[in-house]
Scaffold this motif. Structure first.
Motif, short mmCIF file in Angstrom:
data_model
loop_
_atom_site.label_atom_id
_atom_site.label_comp_id
_atom_site.label_asym_id
_atom_site.label_seq_id
_atom_site.Cartn_x
_atom_site.Cartn_y
_atom_site.Cartn_z
N ALA A 1 -1.29 -0.72 4.54
CA ALA A 1 -0.57 -0.40 5.77
C ALA A 1 0.93 -0.59 5.61
O ALA A 1 1.73 0.22 6.08
N HIS A 2 1.32 -1.68 4.92
CA HIS A 2 2.73 -1.95 4.67
C HIS A 2 3.36 -0.86 3.81
O HIS A 2 4.47 -0.38 4.08
N HIS A 3 2.65 -0.47 2.76
CA HIS A 3 3.13 0.59 1.86
C HIS A 3 3.39 1.90 2.62
O HIS A 3 4.44 2.52 2.47
N ALA B 1 0.41 -11.52 -2.40
CA ALA B 1 -0.55 -11.78 -3.48
C ALA B 1 -1.38 -10.54 -3.76
O ALA B 1 -1.84 -9.86 -2.85
N ILE B 2 -1.56 -10.23 -5.04
CA ILE B 2 -2.34 -9.07 -5.45
C ILE B 2 -3.82 -9.45 -5.41
O ILE B 2 -4.23 -10.48 -5.97
N PRO B 3 -4.67 -8.67 -4.74
CA PRO B 3 -6.09 -8.99 -4.66
C PRO B 3 -6.76 -8.82 -6.02
O PRO B 3 -6.20 -8.27 -6.96
N SER B 4 -7.97 -9.28 -6.08
CA SER B 4 -8.72 -9.18 -7.33
C SER B 4 -9.01 -7.72 -7.68
O SER B 4 -9.20 -6.89 -6.80
N LYS B 5 -9.01 -7.44 -8.98
CA LYS B 5 -9.27 -6.08 -9.45
C LYS B 5 -10.77 -5.85 -9.55
O LYS B 5 -11.53 -6.72 -9.93
N ARG B 6 -11.16 -4.62 -9.19
CA ARG B 6 -12.56 -4.24 -9.25
C ARG B 6 -12.71 -3.04 -10.18
O ARG B 6 -11.78 -2.27 -10.37
N LYS B 7 -13.87 -2.89 -10.74
CA LYS B 7 -14.12 -1.79 -11.66
C LYS B 7 -14.00 -0.45 -10.92
O LYS B 7 -14.58 -0.26 -9.86
N GLY B 8 -13.23 0.46 -11.50
CA GLY B 8 -13.02 1.77 -10.89
C GLY B 8 -12.09 1.76 -9.71
O GLY B 8 -11.96 2.78 -9.02
N ASP B 9 -11.41 0.64 -9.46
CA ASP B 9 -10.49 0.53 -8.33
C ASP B 9 -9.07 0.37 -8.86
O ASP B 9 -8.81 -0.47 -9.72
N PHE B 10 -8.15 1.20 -8.35
CA PHE B 10 -6.77 1.19 -8.82
C PHE B 10 -5.79 0.88 -7.68
O PHE B 10 -4.62 1.22 -7.77
N THR B 11 -6.30 0.25 -6.62
CA THR B 11 -5.45 -0.10 -5.49
C THR B 11 -4.35 -1.06 -5.92
O THR B 11 -3.23 -1.02 -5.39
N LEU C 1 3.66 -1.93 -6.65
CA LEU C 1 4.91 -1.24 -6.38
C LEU C 1 5.54 -1.67 -5.06
O LEU C 1 6.72 -1.38 -4.82
N LEU C 2 4.77 -2.35 -4.20
CA LEU C 2 5.27 -2.67 -2.86
C LEU C 2 6.50 -3.58 -2.88
O LEU C 2 7.47 -3.29 -2.17
N PRO C 3 6.53 -4.68 -3.66
CA PRO C 3 7.75 -5.51 -3.66
C PRO C 3 8.99 -4.73 -4.09
O PRO C 3 10.08 -4.95 -3.54
N LEU C 4 8.84 -3.84 -5.05
CA LEU C 4 9.99 -3.02 -5.47
C LEU C 4 10.40 -2.05 -4.39
O LEU C 4 11.59 -1.75 -4.22
N GLU D 1 12.47 -3.75 -1.61
CA GLU D 1 13.85 -4.05 -2.01
C GLU D 1 14.80 -2.90 -1.68
O GLU D 1 16.01 -3.09 -1.65
N LEU D 2 14.27 -1.71 -1.47
CA LEU D 2 15.11 -0.56 -1.15
C LEU D 2 15.53 -0.53 0.31
O LEU D 2 16.29 0.35 0.72
N ASP D 3 15.06 -1.46 1.11
CA ASP D 3 15.43 -1.50 2.52
C ASP D 3 16.96 -1.61 2.64
O ASP D 3 17.57 -2.49 2.04
N PRO D 4 17.60 -0.70 3.39
CA PRO D 4 19.07 -0.75 3.52
C PRO D 4 19.58 -2.08 4.06
O PRO D 4 20.71 -2.47 3.76
#
Length: 576
Positions: free
Chosen positions: A315-317, A339-349, A355-358, A361-364
């Motif tokens: 939602a934030h993204h 915090a990055i959630p745990s990775k699951r097989k076949g999941d690329f969330t 990329l969200l923290p980066l 940082e672009l916020d004016p």
């Protein structure tokens, strides 16, 4: 050179150029303000301001008419002297507003398109428009007005249980690997029980409607009556949830609606829905790791911590990037967990969430420095993303960073430019892969359109050579998804390329006129060239040999030669 023949400087400068300490050409508006779309204002000198502000004293009949003979009441009181600190603060505030406005415009692709068009053709004033924001821009939802179907009261009135299972399977196959925040086992149980239970909560049906609507869109090029009815029923059910404390199902249903609107609808509808779900997340306490810190009762027990992190991050993204695209305010959470959630097989969330923290940082409002933006760009360029939608998100962030650096007049090095061009090439291939799979992610059109704009702005042989693939990608998207949005994106991209071509033709014409003004002598000039040029040996005769040697250069050498920094960036040590 006489004094009169020297360089002419403008006697006045607009306030914007004064604040930015840039050279002003004195035009009204000046070239800088035309290029960056600022409001060009010229202030009169202090002496003129004082003369204009000072009222003419009234003459007393029979008097001499000078200032000494005027009554004391008519003599203006001296103005309060303006201190140096006040002037510095005012100039600093004005400069800050200008820099912030430029950073907002740089974050927004539509604003960048308008700036690029003005640079290519300053005489025209193109309108601000969200070109290629997605492939539909509301065309799928507008079909509801043409169907005139009665409003459904339940999802069982729209689809059968078998059809809902098929649509859910499409959702979990094509969308869940990228936006993984829904419990698949729970959804399957609900579908099995839905036809046996006469009534369920609006939130539960809203979740099923959202999944089914996205399944429809990702399984068919054109919308049908079922998709339109599912979207409309989801809207009606979710509006009812606004009158009660947010639950896990209501937040999930709203987030599914935001994803659908971002892919298929207009930008304002999607942005407002995104702001709504962010406020609901805040009210539900989803962004707080410790349940006891929430003021209101929160549905922490309904979902796991890992699922809550995924909901908040996705939602934030979406809210961040929709706000950037439109130049509008984003909803900021007080203490969001990164915090990055745990990775699951076949999941690329997780690739998207990293990329969200980066992106934030672009916020004016944060006012990142050029060095921070360059570091962020290097991090993004060095990342490895696995699937086409994730690669498109990576490319979108990198292009935004490039626009921000360009707005700060930062020249990218040759090595960074090559990395950017490698990523744009991957982005075009990812968009083609998304199109081939008939998964109309919003970046399928958005990223190739941005790539066209950035390639034109880079303006080197390597970048222009990529234009063919980027334009072909937009043509392919328009051929499959035959909407006004895709056709408009293709027309706009073609117009930008045409303006760029005309500018190059005018440049080439001017060079041609220079060569025609003094034609080469068949004997004397050739001998002079051979004798004076260290590039030409004794067996090289005339311009043919020179042309052969020149065009034997590698593309990277030609890029360097045609790059404006080759001539103007005298402080660069790239040749040292």
């Amino acid at each position: 050179m006489t004094r009169d023949e020297g360089r002419k400087r403008s006697k006045i400068a607009c306030q914007t150029c004064r604040d930015l300490k840039r050279r002003c050409d004195g035009a009204q508006p000046c070239g800088t303000c035309v290029r960056f779309e600022y409001h060009c204002i010229y202030q009169t000198s202090k002496s003129r301001r004082r003369r204009e502000s000072k009222p003419e004293p009234e003459r007393i009949p029979g008097g001499s008419g000078d200032a000494a003979s005027a009554p004391a009441a008519l003599v203006p009181a001296p103005a309060f002297p303006e201190t140096k600190l006040a002037r510095d603060e005012a100039q600093s505030a004005a400069a800050s507003k200008v820099v912030q406005a430029r950073s907002v415009e740089a974050n927004s692709c539509p604003a960048f398109v308008r700036t690029l068009a003005l640079r290519l053709d300053p005489k025209r004033n193109p309108r601000m428009h969200s070109f290629a924001w997605n492939a539909f821009l509301g065309s799928r939802s507008r079909e509801a007005l043409q169907l005139h179907a009665p409003a459904a009261q339940s999802i069982t009135d729209i689809v059968t249980q078998k059809r809902l299972q098929e649509l859910a399977a499409v959702y979990f196959q094509k969308l869940d690997p990228v936006y993984g925040f829904v419990d698949r086992a729970q959804i399957c149980r609900r579908i099995q029980q839905r036809w046996a239970v006469p009534s369920v909560t609006p939130e539960e049906d809203a979740v099923l409607c959202g999944i089914a609507a996205l399944g429809c869109m990702f399984s068919q090029v054109d919308s049908d009556a079922a998709e339109v009815a599912l979207v409309e029923l989801s809207r009606v059910l979710l509006e009812k949830t606004l009158y009660s404390t947010p639950s896990a199902d209501s937040v999930t249903g709203w987030l599914l609606r935001v994803i659908y609107l971002r892919i298929a609808d207009t930008h304002y509808a999607a942005w407002m829905a995104s702001c709504t779900v962010m406020h609901m997340i805040d009210a539900a306490g989803f962004a707080i790791d410790a349940p006891q810190e929430a003021i209101l009762s929160s549905p922490h027990s309904e979902v796991s911590l890992d699922t809550r992190k995924r909901i908040v991050a996705i939602a934030h993204h979406l809210n961040v990037w929709m706000s950037f695209d439109m130049g509008l305010t984003r909803v900021s959470l007080s203490n969001p967990s990164m915090a990055i959630p745990s990775k699951r097989k076949g999941d690329f969330t997780s690739e998207l969430m990293e990329l969200l923290p980066l992106s934030i940082e672009l916020d004016p409002q944060r006012k990142p420095t050029a060095a921070e933006l360059e570091d962020a760009l290097q991090i993004v360029l060095g990342r490895v993303h696995s699937i086409p939608p994730s690669i498109l998100a990576q490319c979108n962030l990198a292009l935004c960073l490039c626009r921000r650096l360009r707005s700060m007049d930062v020249a990218l090095t040759d090595s960074v430019l090559q990395q950017v061009l490698m990523l744009t090439s991957n982005g075009i291939q990812a968009a083609q892969a998304v199109l081939a799979a008939r998964t109309p992610w919003h970046q399928m059109t958005y990223v190739p359109f941005q790539i066209v704009c950035v390639l034109l702005a880079i303006d080197t042989v390597s970048s222009i050579s990529q234009l063919r693939d980027a334009m072909q990608c937009l043509r392919d998207v328009s051929a499959v998804y035959k909407t006004e949005a895709t056709r408009e994106a293709l027309r706009t991209a073609r117009s930008l390329v045409l303006l760029h071509q005309r500018g190059k033709e005018m440049f080439a014409s001017a060079l041609s006129e220079i060569l025609k003004s003094r034609p080469m002598s068949p004997v004397e000039d050739v001998e002079d060239v051979i004798d004076t040029s260290p590039m030409l040996s004794g067996d090289m005769l005339g311009m043919d040999s020179f042309t052969d040697q020149f065009f034997g250069l590698q593309y990277s050498d030609i890029d360097q030669l045609l790059n404006p920094d080759f001539f103007w960036n005298i402080n660069s040590n790239r040749f040292g």
